[in-house]
Scaffold this motif. Structure first.
Motif, PDB file in Angstrom:
ATOM      1  N   ASP A  36      58.652   4.448  10.154  1.00 49.12           N
ATOM      2  CA  ASP A  36      58.931   5.879   9.959  1.00 49.12           C
ATOM      3  C   ASP A  36      59.566   6.460  11.227  1.00 49.12           C
ATOM      4  O   ASP A  36      59.084   7.435  11.781  1.00 49.12           O
ATOM      5  N   ALA A  37      60.653   5.813  11.691  1.00 50.28           N
ATOM      6  CA  ALA A  37      61.327   6.314  12.903  1.00 50.28           C
ATOM      7  C   ALA A  37      62.815   6.497  12.604  1.00 50.28           C
ATOM      8  O   ALA A  37      63.159   6.887  11.480  1.00 50.28           O
ATOM      9  N   LEU A  68      62.783  -3.706   9.902  1.00 48.55           N
ATOM     10  CA  LEU A  68      62.301  -4.557   8.814  1.00 48.55           C
ATOM     11  C   LEU A  68      62.281  -6.029   9.258  1.00 48.55           C
ATOM     12  O   LEU A  68      61.291  -6.740   9.033  1.00 48.55           O
ATOM     13  N   GLU A  69      63.350  -6.468   9.901  1.00 49.34           N
ATOM     14  CA  GLU A  69      63.417  -7.878  10.320  1.00 49.34           C
ATOM     15  C   GLU A  69      62.343  -8.180  11.373  1.00 49.34           C
ATOM     16  O   GLU A  69      61.715  -9.230  11.343  1.00 49.34           O
ATOM     17  N   TYR A  70      62.119  -7.240  12.282  1.00 52.75           N
ATOM     18  CA  TYR A  70      61.047  -7.445  13.277  1.00 52.75           C
ATOM     19  C   TYR A  70      59.678  -7.493  12.585  1.00 52.75           C
ATOM     20  O   TYR A  70      58.833  -8.309  12.947  1.00 52.75           O
ATOM     21  N   ALA A 130      51.452  -9.958   4.378  1.00 48.10           N
ATOM     22  CA  ALA A 130      51.354  -8.629   5.006  1.00 48.10           C
ATOM     23  C   ALA A 130      52.128  -7.608   4.161  1.00 48.10           C
ATOM     24  O   ALA A 130      53.004  -7.973   3.373  1.00 48.10           O
ATOM     25  N   ILE A 131      51.796  -6.346   4.362  1.00 49.69           N
ATOM     26  CA  ILE A 131      52.459  -5.267   3.625  1.00 49.69           C
ATOM     27  C   ILE A 131      53.345  -4.465   4.582  1.00 49.69           C
ATOM     28  O   ILE A 131      52.932  -4.162   5.710  1.00 49.69           O
ATOM     29  N   ILE A 132      54.553  -4.150   4.109  1.00 49.73           N
ATOM     30  CA  ILE A 132      55.480  -3.332   4.916  1.00 49.73           C
ATOM     31  C   ILE A 132      55.849  -2.094   4.100  1.00 49.73           C
ATOM     32  O   ILE A 132      56.376  -2.218   2.986  1.00 49.73           O
ATOM     33  N   VAL A 133      55.563  -0.925   4.653  1.00 51.23           N
ATOM     34  CA  VAL A 133      55.907   0.336   3.977  1.00 51.23           C
ATOM     35  C   VAL A 133      56.970   1.049   4.812  1.00 51.23           C
ATOM     36  O   VAL A 133      56.867   1.088   6.040  1.00 51.23           O
ATOM     37  N   ALA A 134      57.993   1.586   4.154  1.00 48.15           N
ATOM     38  CA  ALA A 134      59.007   2.382   4.867  1.00 48.15           C
ATOM     39  C   ALA A 134      59.123   3.744   4.188  1.00 48.15           C
ATOM     40  O   ALA A 134      59.143   3.830   2.950  1.00 48.15           O
ATOM     41  N   ILE A 180      57.152   8.993  -4.013  1.00 50.20           N
ATOM     42  CA  ILE A 180      56.124   9.912  -3.526  1.00 50.20           C
ATOM     43  C   ILE A 180      56.635  10.462  -2.190  1.00 50.20           C
ATOM     44  O   ILE A 180      57.290   9.744  -1.439  1.00 50.20           O
ATOM     45  N   GLY A 181      56.380  11.745  -1.920  1.00 49.05           N
ATOM     46  CA  GLY A 181      56.930  12.346  -0.698  1.00 49.05           C
ATOM     47  C   GLY A 181      58.442  12.206  -0.716  1.00 49.05           C
ATOM     48  O   GLY A 181      59.105  12.576  -1.686  1.00 49.05           O
ATOM     49  N   ASP A 182      59.000  11.639   0.353  1.00 48.49           N
ATOM     50  CA  ASP A 182      60.452  11.413   0.410  1.00 48.49           C
ATOM     51  C   ASP A 182      60.809   9.992  -0.038  1.00 48.49           C
ATOM     52  O   ASP A 182      61.878   9.493   0.254  1.00 48.49           O
ATOM     53  N   GLY A 183      59.875   9.362  -0.739  1.00 46.70           N
ATOM     54  CA  GLY A 183      60.108   8.008  -1.244  1.00 46.70           C
ATOM     55  C   GLY A 183      59.644   6.953  -0.260  1.00 46.70           C
ATOM     56  O   GLY A 183      59.928   7.046   0.938  1.00 46.70           O
ATOM     57  N   MET A 184      58.889   5.985  -0.764  1.00 45.56           N
ATOM     58  CA  MET A 184      58.413   4.899   0.111  1.00 45.56           C
ATOM     59  C   MET A 184      58.691   3.557  -0.545  1.00 45.56           C
ATOM     60  O   MET A 184      58.402   3.390  -1.741  1.00 45.56           O
ATOM     61  N   THR A 185      59.249   2.610   0.204  1.00 49.25           N
ATOM     62  CA  THR A 185      59.286   1.235  -0.287  1.00 49.25           C
ATOM     63  C   THR A 185      57.989   0.567   0.148  1.00 49.25           C
ATOM     64  O   THR A 185      57.478   0.826   1.242  1.00 49.25           O
ATOM     65  N   ILE A 186      57.463  -0.266  -0.732  1.00 57.99           N
ATOM     66  CA  ILE A 186      56.262  -1.044  -0.417  1.00 57.99           C
ATOM     67  C   ILE A 186      56.617  -2.504  -0.669  1.00 57.99           C
ATOM     68  O   ILE A 186      57.057  -2.851  -1.773  1.00 57.99           O
TER      69      ILE A 186
END
Ligand code: SAM
Length: 212
Positions: free
Chosen positions: A133-134, A143-145, A154-158, A201-207
Motif C-alpha cells: 500500500d505504497a 510484488l516480485e520482492y 503466503a498471502i499477498i494483498v495489494a 472493497i474500499g478502492d479494490g484489493m487483490t488477494i
C-alpha cells in the motif's frame, strides 16, 4: 462503487479500538487522509486471523491504521515489519501501534521500500502475509520482492487496484495511477506463482496466494 462501500462500512463497522484516534492523529499532524477504508481494514484483520499468519510485512505505514488492523488479526503471537519512506510517518505509526498495545510486536524500516526489501532478501527473512500500500509506480517491483520473501502459501494483498473505479468505468476520470493498476492487475491475475482474485472493497484489493 462509493455507495456500495459506504453501505458496507456503515453496516459492518470496524469496532477495533484506537482506529478513530489514528485518523485524528493523521489529520492533526497534517498528513494525507489515505488510510485504508474501515471495511478494507477489517478484511485485512480477517484474512490474517483466518490464515493464521504470524509474520507480516507491510509496505506503506502512514499513521498505522492498516498496521493496527493487521496486528489485530494475529493477536499477541505475531510480528509486523512495516516499511515507510517518511521518518515522521513511521514515528506516528509506531506511537499509534504502541497505544493499541502492539508496540513490542512492530518494527519500522524507514527510507525507500525497495532498499529495505533488498536488505530483507539479503538477510534471508521470510513472511507469511504481505500488504502492499505504497507508491503505485513500484507495485510490480514490490510484488516480485514479496514473492522472493514469501513462505510457501503466503498471502499477498495489494490496495487501490481499482483506482476508484477508473480501471473499468469510462465515466470516472482517470487517476494518475489508473494505467499502472490496470497493468498490475493483469500481472497479478496471470502470474505463474500466484493464485489470485480481486475484491471490490474500499478502492479494490487483490488477494493472492503464493503457490507451493
Ligand atoms: N497502509 C496505510 C494505512 O492504510 O494506514 C496507508 C499507506 S499510504 C496509502 C502510502 C504510504 O506509502 C505513505 O505513508 C507514503 O509515505 C508511503 N510511501 C510512498 N512511497 C514510498 C516508498 N518509496 N517507500 C516506502 N514508503 C513509501
Amino acid at each position: 462503487m462509493k455507495q456500495i462501500n459506504n453501505y458496507i462500512d456503515s453496516v459492518f463497522q470496524n469496532h477495533y479500538t484506537h482506529l478513530e484516534e489514528v485518523i485524528s492523529s493523521i489529520k492533526e499532524n497534517g498528513m494525507p487522509s489515505i488510510s485504508v477504508s474501515p471495511s478494507s481494514g477489517k478484511l485485512l484483520t480477517m484474512l490474517i486471523s483466518i490464515s493464521g499468519a504470524k509474520n507480516v510485512l507491510e509496505i506503506g505505514a502512514l499513521g498505522g491504521y492498516s498496521g493496527i488492523c493487521l496486528a489485530s488479526g494475529f493477536g499477541k503471537e505475531g510480528k509486523l515489519t512495516s516499511l515507510e519512506l517518511e521518518e515522521k510517518y513511521a514515528e506516528l505509526a509506531n506511537n499509534n501501534l504502541s497505544k493499541a498495545g502492539f508496540g513490542d510486536q512492530v518494527s519500522y524500516l524507514t527510507g525507500p521500500a525497495l532498499q529495505s526489501l533488498e536488505k530483507l532478501v539479503e538477510d534471508n527473512k521470510r513472511f507469511d502475509f504481505f500488504f502492499i500500500d505504497a507508491d503505485k509506480e513500484n507495485y510490480e517491483n514490490y510484488l516480485e520482492y514479496c514473492i522472493k520473501l514469501a513462505d510457501s502459501e503466503a498471502i499477498i494483498v495489494a490496495d487501490n487496484v481499482l483506482a476508484q473505479g477508473s480501471v473499468v468505468d469510462q465515466e470516472v476520470k482517470p487517476k494518475r495511477y489508473t494505467e499502472l493498476m490496470k497493468k498490475f492487475n493483469e500481472i497479478v491475475a496471470n502470474h505463474p506463482q500466484l493464485e489470485s482474485i480481486l475484491i471490490p472493497i474500499g478502492d479494490g484489493m487483490t488477494i493472492s496466494k503464493v503457490k507451493k
